[in-house]
Design a protein around this motif. Structure first.
Motif, PDB file in Angstrom:
ATOM      1  N   GLN A   1       0.848  -1.423  -0.182  1.00 51.43           N
ATOM      2  CA  GLN A   1       0.066  -0.087  -0.297  1.00 51.43           C
ATOM      3  C   GLN A   1       0.615   1.003  -0.159  1.00 51.43           C
ATOM      4  OE1 GLN A   1      -3.040  -0.579   2.753  1.00 51.43           O
ATOM      5  NE2 GLN A   1      -3.992   1.738   2.441  1.00 51.43           N
ATOM      6  N   VAL A   2       0.086   2.050  -1.033  1.00 52.84           N
ATOM      7  CA  VAL A   2       0.610   3.200  -1.306  1.00 52.84           C
ATOM      8  C   VAL A   2       0.309   4.294  -0.467  1.00 52.84           C
ATOM      9  CG1 VAL A   2       2.388   4.664  -2.265  1.00 52.84           C
ATOM     10  CG2 VAL A   2       2.342   2.728  -2.969  1.00 52.84           C
ATOM     11  N   GLN A   3       0.916   5.259   0.079  1.00 52.93           N
ATOM     12  CA  GLN A   3       0.268   6.604   1.074  1.00 52.93           C
ATOM     13  C   GLN A   3       1.463   7.730   0.302  1.00 52.93           C
ATOM     14  OE1 GLN A   3       0.627   5.893   5.509  1.00 52.93           O
ATOM     15  NE2 GLN A   3      -1.716   5.323   4.925  1.00 52.93           N
ATOM     16  N   LEU A   4      -0.007   9.462   0.211  1.00 51.90           N
ATOM     17  CA  LEU A   4       0.832  10.570  -0.342  1.00 51.90           C
ATOM     18  C   LEU A   4       0.871  11.116   0.934  1.00 51.90           C
ATOM     19  CD1 LEU A   4      -0.145  10.330  -3.895  1.00 51.90           C
ATOM     20  CD2 LEU A   4       1.890   9.178  -3.410  1.00 51.90           C
ATOM     21  N   VAL A   5       2.069  11.711   1.521  1.00 49.17           N
ATOM     22  CA  VAL A   5       2.160  12.550   2.416  1.00 49.17           C
ATOM     23  C   VAL A   5       2.438  14.042   2.704  1.00 49.17           C
ATOM     24  CG1 VAL A   5       2.840  13.187   4.877  1.00 49.17           C
ATOM     25  CG2 VAL A   5       2.705  10.429   4.344  1.00 49.17           C
ATOM     26  N   GLU A   6       1.488  15.045   2.623  1.00 48.75           N
ATOM     27  CA  GLU A   6       1.716  16.559   2.240  1.00 48.75           C
ATOM     28  C   GLU A   6       1.950  17.038   3.605  1.00 48.75           C
ATOM     29  OE1 GLU A   6      -2.323  16.145  -0.504  1.00 48.75           O
ATOM     30  OE2 GLU A   6      -1.789  15.938   1.437  1.00 48.75           O
ATOM     31  N   SER A   7       2.510  18.387   3.139  1.00 51.55           N
ATOM     32  CA  SER A   7       2.905  19.030   4.214  1.00 51.55           C
ATOM     33  C   SER A   7       3.240  20.774   3.145  1.00 51.55           C
ATOM     34  CB  SER A   7       4.223  18.885   5.157  1.00 51.55           C
ATOM     35  OG  SER A   7       5.314  18.762   4.495  1.00 51.55           O
ATOM     36  N   GLY A   8       3.109  21.739   3.972  1.00 52.02           N
ATOM     37  CA  GLY A   8       3.600  23.282   3.874  1.00 52.02           C
ATOM     38  C   GLY A   8       2.789  23.646   3.796  1.00 52.02           C
ATOM     39  N   GLY A   9       1.226  23.575   3.697  1.00 51.36           N
ATOM     40  CA  GLY A   9      -0.108  24.541   3.752  1.00 51.36           C
ATOM     41  C   GLY A   9       0.474  24.804   4.711  1.00 51.36           C
ATOM     42  N   GLY A  10      -0.474  26.684   5.085  1.00 52.96           N
ATOM     43  CA  GLY A  10      -1.177  27.017   5.895  1.00 52.96           C
ATOM     44  C   GLY A  10      -1.716  28.903   5.068  1.00 52.96           C
ATOM     45  N   ALA A  25       5.249   7.217   0.446  1.00 56.79           N
ATOM     46  CA  ALA A  25       6.393   6.121   1.149  1.00 56.79           C
ATOM     47  C   ALA A  25       5.098   4.544   0.984  1.00 56.79           C
ATOM     48  CB  ALA A  25       5.723   6.581   2.621  1.00 56.79           C
ATOM     49  N   GLY A  26       5.952   3.216   1.279  1.00 59.84           N
ATOM     50  CA  GLY A  26       5.222   2.229   1.196  1.00 59.84           C
ATOM     51  C   GLY A  26       5.741   1.306   0.302  1.00 59.84           C
ATOM     52  N   SER A  27       4.969   0.623  -0.436  1.00 58.79           N
ATOM     53  CA  SER A  27       5.479  -0.199  -1.503  1.00 58.79           C
ATOM     54  C   SER A  27       5.656   0.222  -2.219  1.00 58.79           C
ATOM     55  CB  SER A  27       4.935  -1.544  -1.195  1.00 58.79           C
ATOM     56  OG  SER A  27       5.060  -2.714  -2.566  1.00 58.79           O
ATOM     57  N   ILE A  28       6.665   0.930  -3.380  1.00 55.65           N
ATOM     58  CA  ILE A  28       7.235   1.652  -4.553  1.00 55.65           C
ATOM     59  C   ILE A  28       8.296   1.046  -5.564  1.00 55.65           C
ATOM     60  CG2 ILE A  28       7.533   3.858  -4.873  1.00 55.65           C
ATOM     61  CD1 ILE A  28       7.022   4.798  -2.497  1.00 55.65           C
ATOM     62  N   PHE A  29       7.283   0.217  -6.655  1.00 53.84           N
ATOM     63  CA  PHE A  29       8.351   0.097  -7.474  1.00 53.84           C
ATOM     64  C   PHE A  29       8.739   1.379  -8.476  1.00 53.84           C
ATOM     65  CE2 PHE A  29      10.528  -2.651 -10.296  1.00 53.84           C
ATOM     66  CZ  PHE A  29      10.803  -2.688 -11.789  1.00 53.84           C
ATOM     67  N   VAL A  99       1.208   5.278  -8.849  1.00 54.74           N
ATOM     68  CA  VAL A  99       2.364   4.826  -8.684  1.00 54.74           C
ATOM     69  C   VAL A  99       2.261   3.047  -9.018  1.00 54.74           C
ATOM     70  CG1 VAL A  99       3.164   3.771  -6.263  1.00 54.74           C
ATOM     71  CG2 VAL A  99       2.369   5.833  -6.511  1.00 54.74           C
ATOM     72  N   ARG A 100       3.641   2.494  -9.810  1.00 53.49           N
ATOM     73  CA  ARG A 100       3.405   0.716  -9.778  1.00 53.49           C
ATOM     74  C   ARG A 100       3.947   0.633  -8.011  1.00 53.49           C
ATOM     75  NH1 ARG A 100       6.132  -0.739 -14.919  1.00 53.49           N
ATOM     76  NH2 ARG A 100       5.956  -2.777 -14.092  1.00 53.49           N
ATOM     77  N   SER A 101       3.567  -0.240  -8.035  1.00 50.33           N
ATOM     78  CA  SER A 101       4.117  -1.251  -6.401  1.00 50.33           C
ATOM     79  C   SER A 101       4.971  -2.306  -6.912  1.00 50.33           C
ATOM     80  CB  SER A 101       3.157  -1.732  -5.913  1.00 50.33           C
ATOM     81  OG  SER A 101       2.221  -0.664  -4.971  1.00 50.33           O
ATOM     82  N   SER A 102       5.274  -2.934  -7.563  1.00 48.92           N
ATOM     83  CA  SER A 102       5.722  -4.202  -8.065  1.00 48.92           C
ATOM     84  C   SER A 102       5.971  -3.999  -9.711  1.00 48.92           C
ATOM     85  CB  SER A 102       5.676  -4.962  -7.214  1.00 48.92           C
ATOM     86  OG  SER A 102       3.921  -5.788  -8.890  1.00 48.92           O
ATOM     87  N   VAL A 103       6.955  -4.718 -10.006  1.00 51.54           N
ATOM     88  CA  VAL A 103       7.428  -5.146 -11.878  1.00 51.54           C
ATOM     89  C   VAL A 103       5.934  -5.700 -12.876  1.00 51.54           C
ATOM     90  CG1 VAL A 103       8.273  -6.878 -11.565  1.00 51.54           C
ATOM     91  CG2 VAL A 103       8.805  -5.142 -13.162  1.00 51.54           C
ATOM     92  N   SER A 104       5.358  -6.648 -11.847  1.00 56.15           N
ATOM     93  CA  SER A 104       4.371  -7.372 -12.285  1.00 56.15           C
ATOM     94  C   SER A 104       2.880  -6.757 -12.361  1.00 56.15           C
ATOM     95  CB  SER A 104       4.093  -8.338 -11.990  1.00 56.15           C
ATOM     96  OG  SER A 104       4.259  -8.309 -10.292  1.00 56.15           O
ATOM     97  N   GLN A 105       3.084  -5.512 -11.580  1.00 57.21           N
ATOM     98  CA  GLN A 105       1.627  -4.476 -11.586  1.00 57.21           C
ATOM     99  C   GLN A 105       1.470  -3.341 -12.327  1.00 57.21           C
ATOM    100  OE1 GLN A 105       0.957  -4.323  -7.043  1.00 57.21           O
ATOM    101  NE2 GLN A 105       0.040  -5.500  -7.200  1.00 57.21           N
ATOM    102  N   GLY A 106       0.162  -2.885 -13.210  1.00 55.78           N
ATOM    103  CA  GLY A 106       0.082  -1.560 -13.197  1.00 55.78           C
ATOM    104  C   GLY A 106       0.338  -0.326 -12.465  1.00 55.78           C
ATOM    105  N   SER A 107       0.211   1.090 -12.734  1.00 50.57           N
ATOM    106  CA  SER A 107       0.097   2.125 -12.320  1.00 50.57           C
ATOM    107  C   SER A 107      -0.958   2.105 -11.405  1.00 50.57           C
ATOM    108  CB  SER A 107       0.640   2.807 -12.902  1.00 50.57           C
ATOM    109  OG  SER A 107       2.231   3.008 -13.394  1.00 50.57           O
ATOM    110  N   LEU A 108      -1.418   2.007 -10.343  1.00 54.81           N
ATOM    111  CA  LEU A 108      -2.813   2.918 -10.096  1.00 54.81           C
ATOM    112  C   LEU A 108      -2.077   4.221  -9.410  1.00 54.81           C
ATOM    113  CD1 LEU A 108      -3.021  -0.171  -7.257  1.00 54.81           C
ATOM    114  CD2 LEU A 108      -3.893   0.506  -9.432  1.00 54.81           C
ATOM    115  N   GLU A 109      -3.795   5.648  -8.915  1.00 50.87           N
ATOM    116  CA  GLU A 109      -3.812   6.806  -8.929  1.00 50.87           C
ATOM    117  C   GLU A 109      -3.698   6.494  -6.820  1.00 50.87           C
ATOM    118  OE1 GLU A 109      -6.957   9.131 -10.473  1.00 50.87           O
ATOM    119  OE2 GLU A 109      -5.583  10.770 -10.975  1.00 50.87           O
ATOM    120  N   VAL A 110      -3.321   7.625  -7.343  1.00 47.35           N
ATOM    121  CA  VAL A 110      -3.150   7.740  -5.153  1.00 47.35           C
ATOM    122  C   VAL A 110      -3.137   8.877  -4.736  1.00 47.35           C
ATOM    123  CG1 VAL A 110      -1.560   7.130  -3.470  1.00 47.35           C
ATOM    124  CG2 VAL A 110      -1.009   5.358  -5.267  1.00 47.35           C
TER     125      VAL A 110
END
Length: 121
Positions: A1-10, A25-29, A99-110
């Motif tokens: 699983q992949v997470q996107l963590v944002e920062s810097g707003g205000g 962060a997470g399983s990223i190929f 993001v692709r999590s492995s060479v055998s997987q297609g890209s997923l939108e996160v």
């Protein structure tokens, strides 16, 4: 699983600057296109800017010349430098990545959880 963590707003005054960061962060190929979108109150989510792995960029007309998108492939991170901010830039900004999590997987939108940018006049 992949997470996107944002920062810097205000909160910033009109004419000021902010820099947003988004780290994957997470399983990223591999990560192909990364981008920033925003959603203002009562409006639909809209594209702000995108950047490919090869650093080709695309911007919404409303931010051209004021915002700069960049990325660090080694850190799986995308940035958005926002200058000359206007009250109409006020919105929740969302990070996006394919993001692709492995060479055998297609890209997923996160999507990230969003970070609020408020520009006061």
């Amino acid at each position: 699983q992949v997470q996107l963590v944002e920062s810097g707003g205000g909160l910033v005054q009109a004419g000021g600057s902010l820099r947003l960061s988004c780290a994957a962060a997470g399983s990223i190929f591999s990560i192909s296109t990364m981008g920033w979108y925003r959603q203002a109150p009562g409006k639909q989510r809209e594209l702000v800017a995108t950047i490919t792995r090869g650093h080709s960029t695309n911007y919404a007309d409303s931010v051209k010349g004021r915002f700069t998108i960049s990325r660090d492939n080694a850190k799986n991170t995308v940035y958005l430098q926002m200058n000359s901010l206007k009250p109409e830039d006020t919105a929740v900004y969302y990070c996006n990545a394919y993001v692709r999590s492995s060479v055998s997987q297609g890209s997923l939108e996160v999507w990230g959880q969003g970070t609020l940018v408020t520009v006061s006049s």
